[in-house]
Design a protein around this motif. Structure first.
Motif, mmCIF file in Angstrom:
data_model
loop_
_atom_site.group_PDB
_atom_site.id
_atom_site.type_symbol
_atom_site.label_atom_id
_atom_site.label_comp_id
_atom_site.label_asym_id
_atom_site.label_seq_id
_atom_site.Cartn_x
_atom_site.Cartn_y
_atom_site.Cartn_z
ATOM 1 N N PHE A 61 0.859 -1.597 -0.010
ATOM 2 C CA PHE A 61 0.071 -0.035 -0.146
ATOM 3 C C PHE A 61 1.060 1.016 0.133
ATOM 4 C CE2 PHE A 61 -2.036 -3.488 2.465
ATOM 5 C CZ PHE A 61 -3.101 -3.508 1.653
ATOM 6 N N PHE B 108 0.453 3.758 2.212
ATOM 7 C CA PHE B 108 1.193 4.184 3.564
ATOM 8 C C PHE B 108 1.170 2.872 4.290
ATOM 9 C CE2 PHE B 108 -1.235 7.909 2.002
ATOM 10 C CZ PHE B 108 -0.287 8.712 2.087
ATOM 11 N N ASN C 18 0.221 0.583 5.618
ATOM 12 C CA ASN C 18 -1.028 -0.199 6.224
ATOM 13 C C ASN C 18 -0.617 -1.366 7.203
ATOM 14 O OD1 ASN C 18 -2.347 1.573 4.589
ATOM 15 N ND2 ASN C 18 -3.738 0.077 3.962
ATOM 16 N N LEU D 88 -0.661 -3.425 10.812
ATOM 17 C CA LEU D 88 -1.437 -3.246 11.842
ATOM 18 C C LEU D 88 -0.697 -2.502 12.989
ATOM 19 C CD1 LEU D 88 -2.964 -6.694 11.185
ATOM 20 C CD2 LEU D 88 -4.068 -4.507 10.808
ATOM 21 N N PRO D 89 -1.259 -1.456 13.296
ATOM 22 C CA PRO D 89 -0.532 -0.674 14.578
ATOM 23 C C PRO D 89 -0.287 -1.598 15.741
ATOM 24 C CG PRO D 89 -2.636 0.137 14.247
ATOM 25 C CD PRO D 89 -2.582 -0.760 13.208
ATOM 26 N N PHE D 90 -1.054 -2.666 16.133
ATOM 27 C CA PHE D 90 -1.040 -3.150 17.350
ATOM 28 C C PHE D 90 -0.039 -4.570 17.295
ATOM 29 C CE2 PHE D 90 -5.154 -4.327 15.384
ATOM 30 C CZ PHE D 90 -4.939 -5.600 14.938
ATOM 31 N N LEU D 91 0.676 -4.834 16.021
ATOM 32 C CA LEU D 91 1.345 -6.049 15.883
ATOM 33 C C LEU D 91 2.757 -5.341 15.517
ATOM 34 C CD1 LEU D 91 -0.656 -8.567 13.721
ATOM 35 C CD2 LEU D 91 -0.421 -8.300 16.318
ATOM 36 N N ASP E 273 5.393 -9.580 13.819
ATOM 37 C CA ASP E 273 4.108 -10.303 13.602
ATOM 38 C C ASP E 273 3.264 -10.034 12.631
ATOM 39 O OD1 ASP E 273 4.773 -11.648 16.045
ATOM 40 O OD2 ASP E 273 3.792 -10.398 17.500
ATOM 41 N N ALA F 124 4.315 -12.311 10.307
ATOM 42 C CA ALA F 124 3.974 -13.614 10.312
ATOM 43 C C ALA F 124 2.472 -13.910 10.568
ATOM 44 C CB ALA F 124 4.476 -13.985 12.073
ATOM 45 N N LEU F 125 1.504 -12.820 10.659
ATOM 46 C CA LEU F 125 0.105 -12.802 10.578
ATOM 47 C C LEU F 125 -0.405 -13.582 9.423
ATOM 48 C CD1 LEU F 125 -2.622 -12.189 11.877
ATOM 49 C CD2 LEU F 125 -2.466 -10.014 10.733
ATOM 50 N N VAL F 126 0.091 -13.265 8.364
ATOM 51 C CA VAL F 126 -0.203 -13.699 6.857
ATOM 52 C C VAL F 126 0.016 -15.009 6.954
ATOM 53 C CG1 VAL F 126 -0.072 -13.690 4.609
ATOM 54 C CG2 VAL F 126 0.408 -11.366 5.990
ATOM 55 N N ARG G 10 5.591 -8.496 4.716
ATOM 56 C CA ARG G 10 4.442 -9.201 4.478
ATOM 57 C C ARG G 10 3.559 -9.402 3.442
ATOM 58 N NH1 ARG G 10 -0.470 -5.200 7.188
ATOM 59 N NH2 ARG G 10 -0.028 -4.499 5.057
#
Lengths: 232, 378
Positions: A94, A96, A98, A100-103, A107, A110-112, A159
């Motif tokens: 993206f 900006f 994008n 996730l501000p809480f990870l 992480d 790793a989330l994906v 990511r």
């Protein structure tokens, strides 16, 4: 070279009757593995709509879409689980980042992999490898707000590539970066696309990076200029 | 990877503040439940204190709690002689306002005959009344201590014992005195008023030996209804069983207050539900761009629903836990009794879980409607 994106006669309109707006008209586009192409055009020309159709985010009004050899749209969606399709085949970068501000950076990557069903240990290994490769391994445990623009964009690239997608869609990937960093990021994307046999389609206004693309496509009022401009 | 937990940790300060606000709201809800229960418990305590099986009162009244009841003092002997009655005692009730340590003190004075039914069931500190006059066994809520002296009517009384949780339905703490002292207190006038009454000759006509009720305990084999029927044969007397007396008390004395608190409790629960829904909806709306990104990168709906519902439940249950802790710490400082049963806390927890899930429904609906295309572009 295998075609990873094939669009045939793709049109998209919003509204009907007097309010109808034709965002895309009879677009034909083929992008092969290893290619890095740019979509250019003024605001409202249909670049983002085209990116959304390739990304299976919005359906076309007409036409056929084939991604990585699989027909996904032919007048209607041919797949029900579009999110799974995106997860398996498409990586998004993206304007900006994008993240996730809480990870933290690690992480976010790793989330994906976790969503794709990999074990925590596998996800951790792959995320570490990618972050090291993109030279942000030392910021793995930093939160997105603590990263510089360039670092955050590299984490976002990590990511996007985490699940080894064949198609990478980028919306103004260098808009938030200075020209030097923009060049570095584009070189990196080219290199990764080549390594993963993936293709990249990027929407950009950044003339300074035009020379990093294999082909440039101009969109004007929803019509794709098929006079492809080959760059060295 | 638990996204809800990570998001909470990221916005910990705000989450804690929200939980704190919710805890206070839950504490108020629990306090109202406790006050509601306390009202009922106080009312039942006073009627259950004498451990009576039969209440003999003035005919045609619902005394001695719902209405005034006055029967001759000798009624106790007549009731005690009835077949099936094991023990009987006269009892009187009156509310008195006196002063202690410079502060006004309202007391619910219970006159009883020591050695007969009607006295305090359990002395928490000190002893029971041992002499015929001027001794009191009072509830701890009076603030009185053993050895304190207070003035009732024209006499000084000494506190010899303390009991716990014996208050009337209005919350006034009980003070047990001998029946003789209670009768004196009830009939004794100020000297000028007494002189006027004496001059009218009224004092000669009216007997001071009246009581509010006679309570009876029955022999194990006795039939309660038979004994009650026998009492009612005396036309000037009425008889109520313990169950009837409790029903009268709850139905007429505390019913309006109970309904008032119950209605307020309902409003409070509704307000809590709206507040929880608003908090969760706002929390979700602030995350729409992140939710769009999650959808775009391929997160299934269950991941997004989990993020919202888990946070919502955490908020509700933490709010409930701290609210419960808070009310347990401060409940003894309330002027009226606050009675919280584990059942009440469990029911509220159940309500909170339902409210949180329903409230997160609004947030989930908004989240599921988010177009993943929102993540692309500025």
């Amino acid at each position: 070279m295998q075609s990873l994106i094939e669009l045939s006669g793709v049109s998209k309109h919003f509204g009907d009757g007097p309010t109808r707006v034709d965002a895309l008209r009879d677009v034909n586009l083929t992008v092969r593995q290893g290619e890095v192409v740019a979509l250019l055009g003024p605001s409202g020309s249909g670049k983002t709509t085209l990116l959304n159709i390739i990304g299976c985010i919005v359906p076309a009004s007409a036409g056929r879409v084939v991604l990585d050899g699989e027909a996904v749209y032919d007048g209607r969606w041919l797949r029900r689980d579009l999110r799974r399709l995106r997860l398996d085949k498409i990586g998004f970068i993206f304007q900006f980042h994008n993240l996730l501000p809480f990870l933290n950076a690690h992480d976010n990557v790793a989330l994906v992999l976790t969503l794709a069903g990999q074990t925590a240990a596998e996800a951790q290994r792959r995320a570490d490898t990618l972050l090291d490769y993109l030279e942000v391994g030392h910021r793995a445990h930093s939160m997105p707000a603590q990263l510089s623009g360039g670092e955050a964009q590299r984490v976002a690239i990590a990511r996007a590539l985490a699940n080894r997608p064949r198609i990478i869609l980028a919306d103004e990937p260098t808009a938030a970066l200075d020209s030097k960093r923009a060049g570095i990021v584009m070189d990196l994307l080219r290199k990764l696309a080549a390594e993963q046999d993936a293709c990249i389609v990027a929407v950009t206004h950044d003339e300074k990076i035009y020379d990093r693309f294999d082909r440039l496509f101009h969109l004007r009022d929803g019509v794709l200029d098929n006079q492809e401009e080959f760059v060295t | 990877m638990n996204l809800a937990l990570r998001d909470v940790r990221h916005n910990l300060f705000r989450f804690v503040l929200t939980c704190l606000g919710l805890s206070l709201l839950m504490a108020v809800v629990l306090a109202m439940i406790g006050i509601y229960n306390g009202l009922v418990a106080d009312a039942l305590n006073i009627v259950r204190a004498p451990r009576a099986e039969l209440w003999v009162v003035e005919s045609g009244t619902k005394g001695p709690f719902a209405e005034a009841s006055k029967i001759p003092g000798g009624t106790r002997d007549a009731v005690a002689r009835l077949h099936g009655v094991a023990d009987a005692g006269s009892i009187s009730y009156q509310t008195v306002e006196t002063a202690h340590a410079g502060d006004p003190l309202r007391l619910y004075v219970i006159g009883y005959e020591p050695g007969r039914p009607g006295g305090p069931e359990r002395i928490a500190e000190g002893r029971g009344i041992a002499v015929s006059h001027f001794e009191i066994v009072a509830d701890r809520k009076t603030g009185l201590s053993i050895g304190d002296r207070i003035r009732l009517g024209r006499d000084d009384f000494t506190i010899v014992g303390l009991v716990e949780d014996v208050t009337n339905s209005g919350g006034d703490p009980a003070a047990f005195v001998t029946l003789a002292d209670a009768q004196t207190l009830q009939s004794q006038l100020a000297p000028p008023a007494q002189r006027v009454q004496d001059a009218r000759g009224a004092g000669l006509l009216e007997s001071a030996d009246t009581v509010a009720a006679v309570i009876a305990r029955l022999e194990p084999a006795a039939d309660l209804d038979d004994v009650a029927r026998n009492v009612r044969q005396w036309k000037h007397l009425g008889a109520q069983t313990q169950a009837q007396q409790e029903a009268i008390l709850l139905g007429s004395v505390v019913d309006r207050a109970k309904r008032q608190i119950g209605l307020f409790l309902g409003i409070l629960l509704t307000v809590s539900a709206v507040v929880i829904a608003l908090i969760i909806y706002t929390m979700t709306m602030e995350k729409l761009k992140q939710i769009a990104t999650l959808k775009l990168i391929g997160a299934p709906d269950r991941t997004i629903i989990g993020l919202i519902v888990q946070q919502s439940l955490a908020l509700g249950l933490i709010g409930w836990s701290f609210g419960l802790l808070l009310i347990l710490l401060v409940k003894d400082y309330f002027p009226r009794r606050v009675v919280l049963e584990p059942f009440n806390a469990a029911v509220l927890a159940g309500i909170i879980i339902v409210v949180c899930i329903a409230a997160s429904g609004l947030g989930v609906r908004a989240a599921l409607k988010v177009d993943p295309a929102t993540a692309i572009g500025g």
